[in-house]
Design a protein around this motif. Sequence first.
Motif, mmCIF file in Angstrom:
data_model
loop_
_atom_site.group_PDB
_atom_site.id
_atom_site.type_symbol
_atom_site.label_atom_id
_atom_site.label_comp_id
_atom_site.label_asym_id
_atom_site.label_seq_id
_atom_site.Cartn_x
_atom_site.Cartn_y
_atom_site.Cartn_z
ATOM 1 N N ARG A 15 0.228 -9.510 6.035
ATOM 2 C CA ARG A 15 0.916 -8.323 5.518
ATOM 3 C C ARG A 15 0.543 -8.134 4.057
ATOM 4 O O ARG A 15 0.320 -9.094 3.342
ATOM 5 N N GLY A 16 0.475 -6.879 3.622
ATOM 6 C CA GLY A 16 0.149 -6.619 2.224
ATOM 7 C C GLY A 16 -0.436 -5.233 2.071
ATOM 8 O O GLY A 16 -0.020 -4.306 2.756
ATOM 9 N N ASN A 17 -1.402 -5.097 1.153
ATOM 10 C CA ASN A 17 -2.016 -3.805 0.869
ATOM 11 C C ASN A 17 -3.387 -3.732 1.563
ATOM 12 O O ASN A 17 -4.337 -4.357 1.109
ATOM 13 N N PRO A 18 -3.494 -2.953 2.651
ATOM 14 C CA PRO A 18 -4.765 -2.934 3.395
ATOM 15 C C PRO A 18 -5.851 -2.049 2.778
ATOM 16 O O PRO A 18 -6.946 -1.960 3.324
ATOM 17 N N LEU A 37 -0.656 -12.884 11.477
ATOM 18 C CA LEU A 37 -0.548 -11.504 11.003
ATOM 19 C C LEU A 37 -0.520 -11.520 9.470
ATOM 20 O O LEU A 37 0.256 -12.260 8.868
ATOM 21 N N VAL A 46 -6.219 -7.826 2.222
ATOM 22 C CA VAL A 46 -4.823 -7.423 2.462
ATOM 23 C C VAL A 46 -3.887 -8.307 1.630
ATOM 24 O O VAL A 46 -2.867 -7.848 1.117
ATOM 25 N N HIS A 47 -4.253 -9.581 1.477
ATOM 26 C CA HIS A 47 -3.463 -10.531 0.670
ATOM 27 C C HIS A 47 -3.369 -10.122 -0.802
ATOM 28 O O HIS A 47 -2.383 -10.387 -1.465
ATOM 29 N N ALA A 78 -4.727 -5.469 12.925
ATOM 30 C CA ALA A 78 -4.258 -6.848 13.143
ATOM 31 C C ALA A 78 -5.048 -7.547 14.240
ATOM 32 O O ALA A 78 -5.079 -8.778 14.315
ATOM 33 N N GLY A 108 6.777 -2.933 3.804
ATOM 34 C CA GLY A 108 5.593 -3.792 3.942
ATOM 35 C C GLY A 108 4.350 -2.994 4.331
ATOM 36 O O GLY A 108 3.415 -3.539 4.899
ATOM 37 N N ASP A 109 4.349 -1.671 4.042
ATOM 38 C CA ASP A 109 3.143 -0.913 4.371
ATOM 39 C C ASP A 109 2.715 -0.024 3.202
ATOM 40 O O ASP A 109 3.371 0.021 2.166
ATOM 41 N N THR A 110 1.605 0.673 3.391
ATOM 42 C CA THR A 110 0.980 1.438 2.307
ATOM 43 C C THR A 110 0.734 2.869 2.762
ATOM 44 O O THR A 110 0.329 3.093 3.903
#
Length: 309
Positions: free
Chosen positions: A241-244, A239, A280-281, A220, A100-102
């Motif tokens: 989650r996605g691609n920041p 919170l 981020v979505h 966050a 769940g991170d980039t």
Amino acid sequence: MILTVTLNTAVDLTYHVPTLRRHTTHRVTETQDRPGGKGVNVARVLARLGHSTTVTGFAGGPTGAWLREALSGEPHLKDALVPIGGTTRRTVAVVDAAGGDTTQFNEPGPTVTAAEWEALKKAYASLLPGAEAVALCGSLPPGVPVGAYAHLIREARSAGVPVLLDTSGEPLRRGIAARPDLVKPNAAELADLTGTRDPRHAARAARRRGARAVVASLGAEGLLAETPVGAWRAAPPDLVRGNPTGAGDSVVAGLLAGLAEGADWPDRLVRAAALSAATVHASAAGEYDEAAYRDLAARITATALPGAA
Ligand code: TA6
């Protein structure tokens, strides 16, 4: 018109992989290419919000041509990029579905000659009189003097155009000393600049060094603003989650959109926090999810913080 300056433009490539591991061949499940570099992202978001936006900075080679072609389809966005002999860089963001991170890889960018930097300064000076605000964003490519942003800030100030700076390291340190109206560091950049980890103390220290206002993006925990008229915090309720990638650029776009529309500080911060979370979505770098933006803008509030700024 809002002017954004991206001295180190990029073609942003996003790879989606099921799980990111070292010493492994990854099968990429989805790929996206977008015109990038921080100020380019800011401009795309502003243009999609309906603001007339002009992009300047450097572009060259096949990647530079691709970037310009991709920008030509954006309504409300004008290309005033300065051509260079070098080749615009690429960046790669690897989105790990399991974690769940980039993970981001940024090339240094092409070497800019002294004549190209002079051409940029000339283009910038001719664009400033038509600008209601200017944003100076991202890293400096090799060859551009470390005091480049300080120079561009002084020019904007003498033209009476509000100027926002979003960069890091020595260009940020020198830029702040030239007294920009607003800086938008993240927590690490702010700590590096001021030597203090407490974001509020650090934001106040950045103001003492010359920034008129500071909006720190704290992941966050949302946004912290220290301004001449008060201090606020604004954060998304849940919170995200996605691609920041590009979330900080959307903060800049939200702040500039609010400034251009004459919104007060709490309203500007709500827009900025909502746009950032909506970015981020969205799965591609620097895009935002329109429905998420509308929903979040209605649910986020900016809370005033005690104590004089
Ligand atoms: O903020 C995300 C992003 O704008 C990417 O689009 C990528 O181009 C990168 O940052 C550029 O940042 P840098 O600091 O290397 O100029």
